[in-house]
Every structure is written in structure tokens, then in C-alpha cells.
Design a protein around this motif. Structure first.
Motif, PDB file in Angstrom:
ATOM      1  N   UNK A   1     -14.265  -1.158   2.731  1.00 39.32           N
ATOM      2  CA  UNK A   1     -13.154  -0.681   3.558  1.00 39.32           C
ATOM      3  C   UNK A   1     -11.847  -0.593   2.773  1.00 39.32           C
ATOM      4  N   UNK A   2     -11.869  -0.982   1.517  1.00 37.16           N
ATOM      5  CA  UNK A   2     -10.659  -1.024   0.698  1.00 37.16           C
ATOM      6  C   UNK A   2     -10.416   0.309   0.014  1.00 37.16           C
TER       7      UNK A   2
ATOM      8  N   UNK B   1       0.818  -1.206   0.000  1.00 35.96           N
ATOM      9  CA  UNK B   1       0.000   0.000   0.000  1.00 35.96           C
ATOM     10  C   UNK B   1       0.849   1.251   0.000  1.00 35.96           C
ATOM     11  N   UNK B   2       0.224   2.394   0.302  1.00 31.04           N
ATOM     12  CA  UNK B   2       0.931   3.671   0.283  1.00 31.04           C
ATOM     13  C   UNK B   2       0.822   4.403   1.594  1.00 31.04           C
ATOM     14  N   UNK B   3       1.059   5.720   1.536  1.00 32.36           N
ATOM     15  CA  UNK B   3       1.064   6.505   2.770  1.00 32.36           C
ATOM     16  C   UNK B   3      -0.322   6.628   3.393  1.00 32.36           C
ATOM     17  N   UNK B   4      -1.388   6.364   2.603  1.00 35.24           N
ATOM     18  CA  UNK B   4      -2.752   6.421   3.146  1.00 35.24           C
ATOM     19  C   UNK B   4      -3.193   5.104   3.751  1.00 35.24           C
ATOM     20  N   UNK B   5      -2.330   4.071   3.624  1.00 35.09           N
ATOM     21  CA  UNK B   5      -2.671   2.794   4.223  1.00 35.09           C
ATOM     22  C   UNK B   5      -2.706   1.674   3.204  1.00 35.09           C
ATOM     23  N   UNK B   6      -3.131   0.487   3.625  1.00 36.26           N
ATOM     24  CA  UNK B   6      -3.211  -0.658   2.714  1.00 36.26           C
ATOM     25  C   UNK B   6      -4.141  -0.373   1.545  1.00 36.26           C
ATOM     26  N   UNK B   7      -3.827  -0.973   0.409  1.00 40.60           N
ATOM     27  CA  UNK B   7      -4.604  -0.750  -0.803  1.00 40.60           C
ATOM     28  C   UNK B   7      -5.973  -1.412  -0.723  1.00 40.60           C
ATOM     29  N   UNK B   8      -6.053  -2.504  -0.006  1.00 35.41           N
ATOM     30  CA  UNK B   8      -7.322  -3.237   0.070  1.00 35.41           C
ATOM     31  C   UNK B   8      -7.415  -4.000   1.385  1.00 35.41           C
ATOM     32  N   UNK B   9      -8.644  -4.333   1.755  1.00 37.13           N
ATOM     33  CA  UNK B   9      -8.923  -5.222   2.881  1.00 37.13           C
ATOM     34  C   UNK B   9      -9.655  -6.418   2.296  1.00 37.13           C
ATOM     35  N   UNK B  10      -9.029  -7.579   2.337  1.00 30.73           N
ATOM     36  CA  UNK B  10      -9.583  -8.763   1.686  1.00 30.73           C
ATOM     37  C   UNK B  10     -10.996  -9.060   2.178  1.00 30.73           C
ATOM     38  N   UNK B  11     -11.910  -9.183   1.214  1.00 26.70           N
ATOM     39  CA  UNK B  11     -13.290  -9.498   1.535  1.00 26.70           C
ATOM     40  C   UNK B  11     -14.132  -8.313   1.939  1.00 26.70           C
ATOM     41  N   UNK B  12     -13.525  -7.122   2.032  1.00 24.73           N
ATOM     42  CA  UNK B  12     -14.239  -5.920   2.498  1.00 24.73           C
ATOM     43  C   UNK B  12     -14.048  -4.776   1.499  1.00 24.73           C
TER      44      UNK B  12
ATOM     45  N   UNK C   1      -8.578   1.163  -2.522  1.00 21.82           N
ATOM     46  CA  UNK C   1      -8.621   1.170  -3.982  1.00 21.82           C
ATOM     47  C   UNK C   1     -10.050   1.273  -4.489  1.00 21.82           C
ATOM     48  N   UNK C   2     -10.974   0.626  -3.828  1.00 24.18           N
ATOM     49  CA  UNK C   2     -12.376   0.675  -4.241  1.00 24.18           C
ATOM     50  C   UNK C   2     -12.990   2.027  -3.887  1.00 24.18           C
ATOM     51  N   UNK C   3     -12.642   2.546  -2.722  1.00 27.68           N
ATOM     52  CA  UNK C   3     -13.165   3.850  -2.305  1.00 27.68           C
ATOM     53  C   UNK C   3     -12.736   4.943  -3.276  1.00 27.68           C
ATOM     54  N   UNK C   4     -11.457   4.955  -3.646  1.00 28.94           N
ATOM     55  CA  UNK C   4     -10.925   6.035  -4.473  1.00 28.94           C
ATOM     56  C   UNK C   4     -11.504   6.017  -5.891  1.00 28.94           C
ATOM     57  N   UNK C   5     -11.668   4.830  -6.478  1.00 33.47           N
ATOM     58  CA  UNK C   5     -12.144   4.784  -7.863  1.00 33.47           C
ATOM     59  C   UNK C   5     -13.635   5.089  -7.963  1.00 33.47           C
ATOM     60  N   UNK C   6     -14.336   5.072  -6.813  1.00 27.89           N
ATOM     61  CA  UNK C   6     -15.771   5.375  -6.833  1.00 27.89           C
ATOM     62  C   UNK C   6     -16.087   6.778  -6.321  1.00 27.89           C
ATOM     63  N   UNK C   7     -15.063   7.550  -5.971  1.00 26.27           N
ATOM     64  CA  UNK C   7     -15.299   8.936  -5.574  1.00 26.27           C
ATOM     65  C   UNK C   7     -15.781   9.742  -6.782  1.00 26.27           C
TER      66      UNK C   7
END
Length: 246
Positions: free
Chosen positions: A185-186, A171-182, A188-194
Motif C-alpha cells: 500500500x506504500x 508525502x506529496x500530492x499523490x498522498x503519503x509516501x508509505x504506510x508503515x508495515x504495508x 514509494x514501493x509501488x512506484x519503484x516497482x512499476x
């Protein structure tokens, strides 16, 4: 405009050295003066920008060829009353420096293979189902085409690298890129849907956006556990992910 306009002005100035016009030296002098001053502003801005999220050789080559371009433009301005053959030789040198600077800048923006990739023969993408892997053949191509230009060895935006497996897992400075199964909370999913106008939306609004199918593949990959070694054939056949990709 600030970045590219000096390039156009300087090249236009060099062009006047090859045309037959009684006023060509006057046009050459004014265009060279304007282009050189604008290039100076661009170089100063670029030196500040180079301190942010950039690593590797490309940024150094881009930075110092830009400085050399500015120095050459200044030299030509102060030598503009020399003989025409000398000016033309210097003009060719300046043009080559501009091309090199632009090339290294494009590598930072589009990746190191941006120039030759369209010329390569595409490989056969038809992979046997029993050999197809979820991450390698479904997820990684999305990251490479839509995300890697800002998250690679040269440009590590947000301290996130997506050109290597360890960077994706870390991941990066904002934290892990994903949370498996969630997926909710991931990151990568949050950012692409903003919303597209949100400054945290990824990819940035001036970049090529993910298709609906690509968005769904990333979401379902996280839902299925975000594994890196899973084969498509191992997915439960009743799951939406299997039905989407088969």
C-alpha cells in the motif's frame, strides 16, 4: 537536442572570431543567427517549464541568466560589423553567461553539490553496529543518491520533498509516501516497482535505477514499521532485514 544544440552552435560561432580564415565572419554570422534563434525557442520553452514544480534561487538564476544569454546573443548579432576586439569582448561575455546558465541548470538536475561532490574525500562508511541507524545509514543514502535530484528544495516534483524529514513524513500530492508495515500500500514501493516504461515509474527511466539490494532495503524498512529512530541493533536478529544489512 533542443536544450543543448543552441549552446554548441553559439560557442562554435564565438570560436570563429579567434581563427584565421578569410570566411570566418561569414561562418560566424550564420552560426550566430542559427544559434540565437534556437536559443530563443529554448528560452521560451524554459519559461513555460519553470512554472512547474520548481522552487528556490537556482531556478531564478537559471531563468534570468538564460534570458541574459539570449539578449547578449541578439546584441552581438546586431553589432557583428563592429571592430574585432569589441566582438571578442562580447563573445567572452556570452561564453561566461552560457557557462553560468549551464551551471545553474545542472544544479536543478543534479543537486547543488554536483560539481564538488566527486572531488571531496569520501568519509569512512564503517559505522559501529550499535550506533548504526536504519533510516539515517540505510534508507536515507538511497533517497539521496536516487531520488533527491527531483525532490529537493529547488525542484519539488509532485509536491514531494525528500531532502528533509518532514517532507518524507508528509508525502506529496499523490498522498503519503508509505504506510508503515504495508509495502503493497506504500506509494514509494509501488512506484519503484512499476515497469520502467511507465511514466509513473521512479526514478525516471533516464535516471540511475535502484539496485536489487536498495529495493529490498526500502521494502523491508516499510515492513519493519518505517521508523526514523530505530537502530540496526534493535532489529530482531531472525528478521530478513537484519540479516541483509549486517
Amino acid at each position: 537536442l533542443l536544450l543543448h544544440f543552441p549552446i554548441a552552435v553559439l560557442i562554435m560561432a564565438m570560436f570563429f572570431l579567434w581563427i584565421r580564415d578569410q570566411n570566418r565572419m561569414k561562418y560566424f554570422s550564420w552560426l550566430l543567427l542559427i544559434g540565437t534563434n534556437l536559443a530563443g525557442i529554448t528560452v521560451i520553452a524554459g519559461l513555460f517549464l519553470a512554472t512547474e514544480d520548481f522552487e528556490g534561487d537556482s531556478i531564478d538564476w537559471h531563468k534570468w541568466t538564460a534570458v541574459a544569454t539570449l539578449a547578449m546573443a541578439c546584441a552581438i548579432y546586431y553589432l557583428q560589423y563592429n571592430k574585432l576586439p569589441i566582438l571578442r569582448a562580447l563573445a567572452i561575455s556570452l561564453t561566461l553567461l552560457i557557462v553560468l546558465t549551464g551551471h545553474f541548470g545542472a544544479e536543478l538536475t543534479h543537486g547543488s553539490n554536483f560539481l564538488l561532490a566527486p572531488l571531496k574525500n569520501p568519509m569512512d562508511d564503517n559505522i559501529a553496529l550499535e550506533k548504526a541507524e536504519v533510516f539515517q545509514h540505510l534508507v536515507q543514502p538511497i533517497l539521496q543518491s536516487k531520488c533527491i535530484t527531483c525532490h529537493n528544495a529547488t525542484k519539488v516534483k509532485g509536491e514531494l520533498r525528500l531532502d528533509q524529514l518532514t517532507g518524507i513524513q508528509k508525502g506529496g500530492k499523490s498522498g503519503p509516501l508509505f504506510v508503515a508495515g504495508e509495502p503493497e500500500l506504500s506509494l514509494i514501493i509501488q512506484r519503484i516497482h512499476l515497469p520502467l516504461e511507465d511514466e509513473d515509474h521512479m526514478p525516471p527511466k533516464n535516471k540511475l535505477q535502484l539496485s536489487d539490494e536498495e529495493l529490498e532495503i526500502l521494502r523491508l524498512w516499510v515492513v519493519s514499521g518505517a521508523r526514523f529512530d530505530q537502530k540496526v541493533a534493535e532489529l530482531p536478529k531472525e528478521e530478513p532485514f537484519y540479516q541483509l544489512v549486517v
